[in-house]
Design an enzyme around this catalytic site. Structure first.
Site, PDB file in Angstrom:
ATOM      1  N   ASP A 125      45.374  41.131  36.392  1.00 52.61           N
ATOM      2  CA  ASP A 125      44.428  42.102  36.793  1.00 52.61           C
ATOM      3  C   ASP A 125      45.632  42.304  39.039  1.00 52.61           C
ATOM      4  O   ASP A 125      45.800  43.673  39.380  1.00 52.61           O
ATOM      5  CB  ASP A 125      43.482  41.943  38.272  1.00 52.61           C
ATOM      6  N   ASP A 164      41.638  43.548  30.460  1.00 53.16           N
ATOM      7  CA  ASP A 164      42.803  44.456  31.389  1.00 53.16           C
ATOM      8  C   ASP A 164      44.588  43.989  30.492  1.00 53.16           C
ATOM      9  O   ASP A 164      45.168  44.979  31.612  1.00 53.16           O
ATOM     10  CB  ASP A 164      42.581  44.615  32.608  1.00 53.16           C
ATOM     11  N   ASP A 312      32.470  43.438  42.229  1.00 57.24           N
ATOM     12  CA  ASP A 312      33.691  44.154  41.987  1.00 57.24           C
ATOM     13  C   ASP A 312      35.318  43.483  43.091  1.00 57.24           C
ATOM     14  O   ASP A 312      36.905  43.766  42.853  1.00 57.24           O
ATOM     15  CB  ASP A 312      34.120  45.618  41.233  1.00 57.24           C
TER      16      ASP A 312
END
Length: 341
Positions: A125, A164, A312
């Site tokens: 991330d 991601d 999140d």
């Protein structure tokens, strides 16, 4: 869990795995699925289906989901099959193989198909809300080996590989592109050898620009995989994701990776249209279409990969990323918000 920045939404801004014997150096040859039957006889179609239970078995519902044990008003979430995530913070390398094997055994006992997520790449991330992962390529390879051992040698699982990790390439905290792609290629290849269907994550339809994403996927080993995943932990409507995936499949075929298939995360994409500017624990998001095996036009399945009700990050009333929050679950269900998590 994975988060999205505003620019990813605004336009200036986020896979049959093959047995290795079926894969050439540049071209994926996917395992059979119903829409590929062509002129095959009914008998041969039935025989192939018997050989791969993923084509017919339901998705596995684990009884240890975040919504399990919450109040009855969250029963709709708790009783919906969802992916199980494996990250070093919750599953260290030393216990990973046993944890993955336990999940596979549970699914086998209920004659269902498990969905797993590998989420451990270094610089995960890129320093955002779900930042973390392992320290260095050697630690990552050890983690992947343990994950593969847990899957076994004749796995019938679906595995989403590193949400991601491809789409974040180019971010300041993810500068070593070659090293990241090499790690992803190692992960996809190892998982492929187990028999699992691996889906290398490809971001989502609004994570732009995505010119060149197909080439990144190829360098990351998608030719060894079933295909790719989209919309993981995001909110894009299914028609948008299908259009994005169709274009991406076309680009992959153009560069020699033919037959890639895909899955879409529909856990939180039930709103009529996304709201620009509200993208982390969005106030407007709703539960999306239930998980379903589809095998149509390249789409293998819609899945709930993100756990609805998990935060999140500490935005819009949320708590730490990956933690259960009543307020967020209520929003997704279209109910009045709880006062807090």
């Amino acid at each position: 869990m994975t988060t999205r920045l505003l620019q990813r939404w605004a336009g200036v801004v986020l896979a049959g795995l093959l047995a290795p014997a079926l894969v050439t150096a540049a071209t994926a040859v996917p395992a059979w699925s119903p829409d590929d039957a062509g002129g095959a006889s009914v008998a041969s179609v039935a025989e192939r289906a018997r050989k791969d239970p993923r084509l017919t078995r339901p998705l596995h519902l684990d009884d240890r989901l975040p919504a399990t044990g919450q109040e009855r008003r969250y029963r709709r979430i708790a009783q919906t099959p969802q992916a199980i995530w494996y990250a070093p913070e919750q599953h260290p390398t030393s216990s990973l193989a046993a944890a993955v094997s336990d999940q596979v055994v549970r699914a086998t006992a209920t004659r269902s198909t498990p969905v797993l997520v590998l989420y451990a790449i270094p610089d995960r991330d890129c320093g955002q809300h779900s930042g973390g992962g392992l320290r260095g390529a050697a630690a990552y390879r050890a983690y992947v080996r343990a994950f593969a051992r847990g899957l076994g040698t004749r796995s019938k699982a679906l595995v989403v590989v590193e949400p991601d990790a491809i789409a974040l390439i180019g971010q300041p905290d993810c500068a070593d592109t070659a090293a990241r792609l090499k790690m992803l290629r190692f992960a996809v290849t190892r998982i492929a050898r187990t028999g699992a269907w691996a889906y290398l994550d490809a971001g989502h339809s609004a994570w732009t620009p995505y010119d060149g994403r197909a080439r990144l996927l190829k360098r990351a080993g998608i030719a060894q995989a079933r295909g790719f995943s989209t919309n993981v932990a995001n909110f894009r409507p299914l028609p948008d994701e299908r259009a994005y995936a169709t274009g991406l499949r076309r680009e992959l075929a153009r560069i020699g990776v033919k037959g890639a298939r895909y899955v879409v995360d529909t856990s939180r994409n039930g709103a009529a249209a996304p709201v620009v500017g509200d993208v982390i624990n969005p106030t407007w998001a709703r539960l999306g279409p239930a998980p379903k095996r589809r095998f149509q036009d390249g789409l293998d399945a819609t899945l709930w990969i993100k756990h609805p009700g998990e935060s999140d990050g500490a935005v819009n009333g949320g708590n730490a990323a990956g933690q259960w929050c009543d307020l967020l679950a209520d929003r997704l269900l279209g109910r009045a918000d709880s006062p807090s998590c």
